[in-house]
Design a protein around this motif. Structure first.
Motif, PDB file in Angstrom:
ATOM      1  N   ALA A  75       0.816  -1.217   0.000  1.00 17.32           N
ATOM      2  CA  ALA A  75       0.000   0.000   0.000  1.00 17.32           C
ATOM      3  C   ALA A  75       0.846   1.263   0.000  1.00 17.32           C
ATOM      4  CB  ALA A  75      -0.921   0.011   1.210  1.00 17.32           C
ATOM      5  N   THR A  76       0.245   2.315  -0.521  1.00 16.53           N
ATOM      6  CA  THR A  76       0.859   3.637  -0.460  1.00 16.53           C
ATOM      7  C   THR A  76       0.012   4.521   0.447  1.00 16.53           C
ATOM      8  OG1 THR A  76      -0.344   4.306  -2.436  1.00 16.53           O
ATOM      9  CG2 THR A  76       1.885   3.486  -2.764  1.00 16.53           C
ATOM     10  N   VAL A  77       0.691   5.353   1.210  1.00 13.70           N
ATOM     11  CA  VAL A  77       0.022   6.292   2.109  1.00 13.70           C
ATOM     12  C   VAL A  77       0.200   7.680   1.513  1.00 13.70           C
ATOM     13  CG1 VAL A  77      -0.086   7.213   4.453  1.00 13.70           C
ATOM     14  CG2 VAL A  77       0.578   4.833   4.081  1.00 13.70           C
ATOM     15  N   ASN A 129      -9.579   2.830   6.532  1.00 15.35           N
ATOM     16  CA  ASN A 129      -8.579   3.410   7.411  1.00 15.35           C
ATOM     17  C   ASN A 129      -8.898   4.863   7.687  1.00 15.35           C
ATOM     18  OD1 ASN A 129      -5.880   4.060   8.622  1.00 15.35           O
ATOM     19  ND2 ASN A 129      -5.508   1.976   7.895  1.00 15.35           N
ATOM     20  N   THR A 130      -8.309   5.400   8.747  1.00 16.55           N
ATOM     21  CA  THR A 130      -8.448   6.827   9.035  1.00 16.55           C
ATOM     22  C   THR A 130      -7.469   7.635   8.203  1.00 16.55           C
ATOM     23  OG1 THR A 130      -6.906   6.668  10.894  1.00 16.55           O
ATOM     24  CG2 THR A 130      -9.263   6.445  11.395  1.00 16.55           C
ATOM     25  N   ARG A 131      -6.469   6.986   7.667  1.00 11.66           N
ATOM     26  CA  ARG A 131      -5.499   7.619   6.779  1.00 11.66           C
ATOM     27  C   ARG A 131      -5.866   7.275   5.338  1.00 11.66           C
ATOM     28  NH1 ARG A 131      -0.997   9.207   9.726  1.00 11.66           N
ATOM     29  NH2 ARG A 131      -0.857   8.290  11.790  1.00 11.66           N
ATOM     30  N   VAL A 132      -5.257   7.967   4.398  1.00 10.50           N
ATOM     31  CA  VAL A 132      -5.470   7.652   2.985  1.00 10.50           C
ATOM     32  C   VAL A 132      -4.424   6.611   2.607  1.00 10.50           C
ATOM     33  CG1 VAL A 132      -5.610   8.528   0.635  1.00 10.50           C
ATOM     34  CG2 VAL A 132      -6.381   9.953   2.543  1.00 10.50           C
ATOM     35  N   ILE A 133      -4.850   5.347   2.626  1.00 12.60           N
ATOM     36  CA  ILE A 133      -3.964   4.221   2.326  1.00 12.60           C
ATOM     37  C   ILE A 133      -4.648   3.402   1.245  1.00 12.60           C
ATOM     38  CG2 ILE A 133      -2.850   2.143   3.233  1.00 12.60           C
ATOM     39  CD1 ILE A 133      -2.905   3.432   6.009  1.00 12.60           C
ATOM     40  N   VAL A 134      -3.937   3.218   0.141  1.00 15.13           N
ATOM     41  CA  VAL A 134      -4.519   2.504  -0.992  1.00 15.13           C
ATOM     42  C   VAL A 134      -3.595   1.368  -1.410  1.00 15.13           C
ATOM     43  CG1 VAL A 134      -5.363   2.710  -3.361  1.00 15.13           C
ATOM     44  CG2 VAL A 134      -5.661   4.613  -1.762  1.00 15.13           C
ATOM     45  N   VAL A 135      -4.181   0.190  -1.551  1.00 17.79           N
ATOM     46  CA  VAL A 135      -3.442  -0.959  -2.059  1.00 17.79           C
ATOM     47  C   VAL A 135      -3.564  -0.943  -3.577  1.00 17.79           C
ATOM     48  CG1 VAL A 135      -3.235  -3.474  -2.069  1.00 17.79           C
ATOM     49  CG2 VAL A 135      -3.914  -2.291   0.042  1.00 17.79           C
ATOM     50  N   PRO A 136      -2.451  -0.827  -4.282  1.00 16.05           N
ATOM     51  CA  PRO A 136      -2.513  -0.741  -5.747  1.00 16.05           C
ATOM     52  C   PRO A 136      -3.137  -1.994  -6.363  1.00 16.05           C
ATOM     53  CG  PRO A 136      -0.274  -0.316  -4.952  1.00 16.05           C
ATOM     54  CD  PRO A 136      -1.088  -0.768  -3.782  1.00 16.05           C
ATOM     55  N   GLY A 137      -3.891  -1.765  -7.419  1.00  9.38           N
ATOM     56  CA  GLY A 137      -4.450  -2.868  -8.189  1.00  9.38           C
ATOM     57  C   GLY A 137      -5.781  -3.409  -7.712  1.00  9.38           C
ATOM     58  N   LEU A 138      -6.192  -3.047  -6.518  1.00 13.58           N
ATOM     59  CA  LEU A 138      -7.493  -3.533  -6.042  1.00 13.58           C
ATOM     60  C   LEU A 138      -8.603  -2.695  -6.674  1.00 13.58           C
ATOM     61  CD1 LEU A 138      -6.915  -4.175  -2.218  1.00 13.58           C
ATOM     62  CD2 LEU A 138      -6.925  -5.829  -4.089  1.00 13.58           C
ATOM     63  N   CYS A 174      -7.796  14.422  -2.036  1.00 15.10           N
ATOM     64  CA  CYS A 174      -6.648  13.545  -1.806  1.00 15.10           C
ATOM     65  C   CYS A 174      -7.041  12.086  -2.037  1.00 15.10           C
ATOM     66  CB  CYS A 174      -6.134  13.747  -0.385  1.00 15.10           C
ATOM     67  SG  CYS A 174      -4.794  12.652   0.076  1.00 15.10           S
ATOM     68  N   GLU A 175      -8.153  11.666  -1.471  1.00 12.91           N
ATOM     69  CA  GLU A 175      -8.610  10.287  -1.652  1.00 12.91           C
ATOM     70  C   GLU A 175      -8.931   9.979  -3.104  1.00 12.91           C
ATOM     71  OE1 GLU A 175     -11.731   8.515   0.640  1.00 12.91           O
ATOM     72  OE2 GLU A 175     -10.718   9.032   2.504  1.00 12.91           O
ATOM     73  N   ASN A 176      -9.615  10.884  -3.764  1.00 12.57           N
ATOM     74  CA  ASN A 176      -9.959  10.661  -5.166  1.00 12.57           C
ATOM     75  C   ASN A 176      -8.710  10.510  -6.031  1.00 12.57           C
ATOM     76  OD1 ASN A 176     -12.691  10.660  -4.648  1.00 12.57           O
ATOM     77  ND2 ASN A 176     -12.995  12.783  -5.253  1.00 12.57           N
ATOM     78  N   ARG A 177      -7.703  11.339  -5.798  1.00 14.72           N
ATOM     79  CA  ARG A 177      -6.444  11.214  -6.551  1.00 14.72           C
ATOM     80  C   ARG A 177      -5.774   9.873  -6.260  1.00 14.72           C
ATOM     81  NH1 ARG A 177      -5.719  16.701  -5.105  1.00 14.72           N
ATOM     82  NH2 ARG A 177      -4.422  16.038  -3.369  1.00 14.72           N
ATOM     83  N   ALA A 178      -5.721   9.495  -4.985  1.00 16.42           N
ATOM     84  CA  ALA A 178      -5.066   8.242  -4.607  1.00 16.42           C
ATOM     85  C   ALA A 178      -5.806   7.038  -5.199  1.00 16.42           C
ATOM     86  CB  ALA A 178      -4.992   8.124  -3.083  1.00 16.42           C
ATOM     87  N   LEU A 179      -7.122   7.060  -5.138  1.00 15.97           N
ATOM     88  CA  LEU A 179      -7.899   5.951  -5.706  1.00 15.97           C
ATOM     89  C   LEU A 179      -7.759   5.890  -7.222  1.00 15.97           C
ATOM     90  CD1 LEU A 179     -11.117   6.202  -3.516  1.00 15.97           C
ATOM     91  CD2 LEU A 179      -9.441   4.342  -3.512  1.00 15.97           C
ATOM     92  N   ALA A 180      -7.764   7.030  -7.866  1.00 17.42           N
ATOM     93  CA  ALA A 180      -7.618   7.058  -9.326  1.00 17.42           C
ATOM     94  C   ALA A 180      -6.254   6.513  -9.738  1.00 17.42           C
ATOM     95  CB  ALA A 180      -7.808   8.481  -9.854  1.00 17.42           C
ATOM     96  N   ALA A 181      -5.222   6.898  -9.015  1.00 19.14           N
ATOM     97  CA  ALA A 181      -3.878   6.417  -9.340  1.00 19.14           C
ATOM     98  C   ALA A 181      -3.747   4.919  -9.098  1.00 19.14           C
ATOM     99  CB  ALA A 181      -2.836   7.178  -8.521  1.00 19.14           C
ATOM    100  N   ALA A 182      -4.358   4.433  -8.038  1.00 23.83           N
ATOM    101  CA  ALA A 182      -4.223   3.012  -7.686  1.00 23.83           C
ATOM    102  C   ALA A 182      -5.058   2.108  -8.578  1.00 23.83           C
ATOM    103  CB  ALA A 182      -4.618   2.803  -6.230  1.00 23.83           C
ATOM    104  N   THR A 183      -6.139   2.626  -9.127  1.00 27.16           N
ATOM    105  CA  THR A 183      -7.015   1.777  -9.947  1.00 27.16           C
ATOM    106  C   THR A 183      -6.845   2.031 -11.437  1.00 27.16           C
ATOM    107  OG1 THR A 183      -8.834   3.364  -9.748  1.00 27.16           O
ATOM    108  CG2 THR A 183      -8.756   1.557  -8.138  1.00 27.16           C
ATOM    109  N   ALA A 184      -5.933   2.939 -11.794  1.00 27.52           N
ATOM    110  CA  ALA A 184      -5.705   3.221 -13.220  1.00 27.52           C
ATOM    111  C   ALA A 184      -5.083   2.006 -13.883  1.00 27.52           C
ATOM    112  CB  ALA A 184      -4.784   4.432 -13.370  1.00 27.52           C
TER     113      ALA A 184
END
Length: 184
Positions: free
Chosen positions: A34-36, A98-107, A162-172
């Motif tokens: 994951a990336t934070v 999570n309470t932080r913005v943590i995204v596991v890539p590819g999910l 912030c969340e939208n950017r992180a989710l977009a990057a992880a699911t692209a």
């Protein structure tokens, strides 16, 4: 006033339970690469939510706010509903919450539970907004409700972007082949 202090303490205990879940989920996510992101706004979020829990009973006590049943009972219902929605979100996201913005890539994005409605992309924040207004208003702490609402709106603007950017990057979708070919 004692019962209101107990109510705020119960909400604080719920927040501690959230932190326990978040720490467990952070370990799960980290083990999966994951990336934070968005660490800059996190201290402000912690301070705002802690401030809410302190300001609610402080305003009631210092400003001698009355208990108004016509306001208190509906706000208590909103508070209960916000807690139910929050835990529905936590349950639906499972170890990805999570309470932080943590995204596991590819999910893939979660599309079940309260996340099935495309028009409501962040249902957990609906719970936060409702709770932030309702908890103080259970005992007419209207200054706290108004101040938290305004500050939380500003914070959520940053957080959701912030969340939208992180989710977009992880699911692209990623490609390993070039997208164009050179003429021979």
């Amino acid at each position: 006033m004692i019962w209101y202090g107990l109510l705020v303490a119960a909400v604080a205990a719920e927040r501690v339970a959230e932190l326990v879940v978040a720490r467990r989920n952070e370990r799960w996510s980290s083990a999966r690469g994951a990336t934070v992101t968005g660490q800059g706004h996190y201290p402000a979020m912690v301070a705002l939510h802690t401030g809410l829990l302190i300001a609610c009973p402080a305003e009631v006590w210092l400003a001698d706010r009355p208990f108004v049943p016509a306001l208190a009972w509906p706000m208590l219902a909103v508070l209960a509903g916000s807690q139910a929605l929050r835990w529905w979100c936590i349950h639906t996201l499972g170890p990805r919450w999570n309470t932080r913005v943590i995204v596991v890539p590819g999910l893939p994005l979660v599309t079940g539970g309260p996340y099935r409605w495309r028009w409501l992309r962040h249902p957990n924040y609906v719970a936060v907004v409702a709770e932030g207004a309702a908890l103080p208003l259970v005992h007419t702490a209207w200054v706290t409700a108004a101040l938290f609402t305004v500050l939380n709106a500003a914070l959520l603007t940053v957080r959701i972007r912030c969340e939208n950017r992180a989710l977009a990057a992880a699911t692209a979708p990623t490609t390993t082949a070039p997208t164009t070919t050179a003429p021979a």
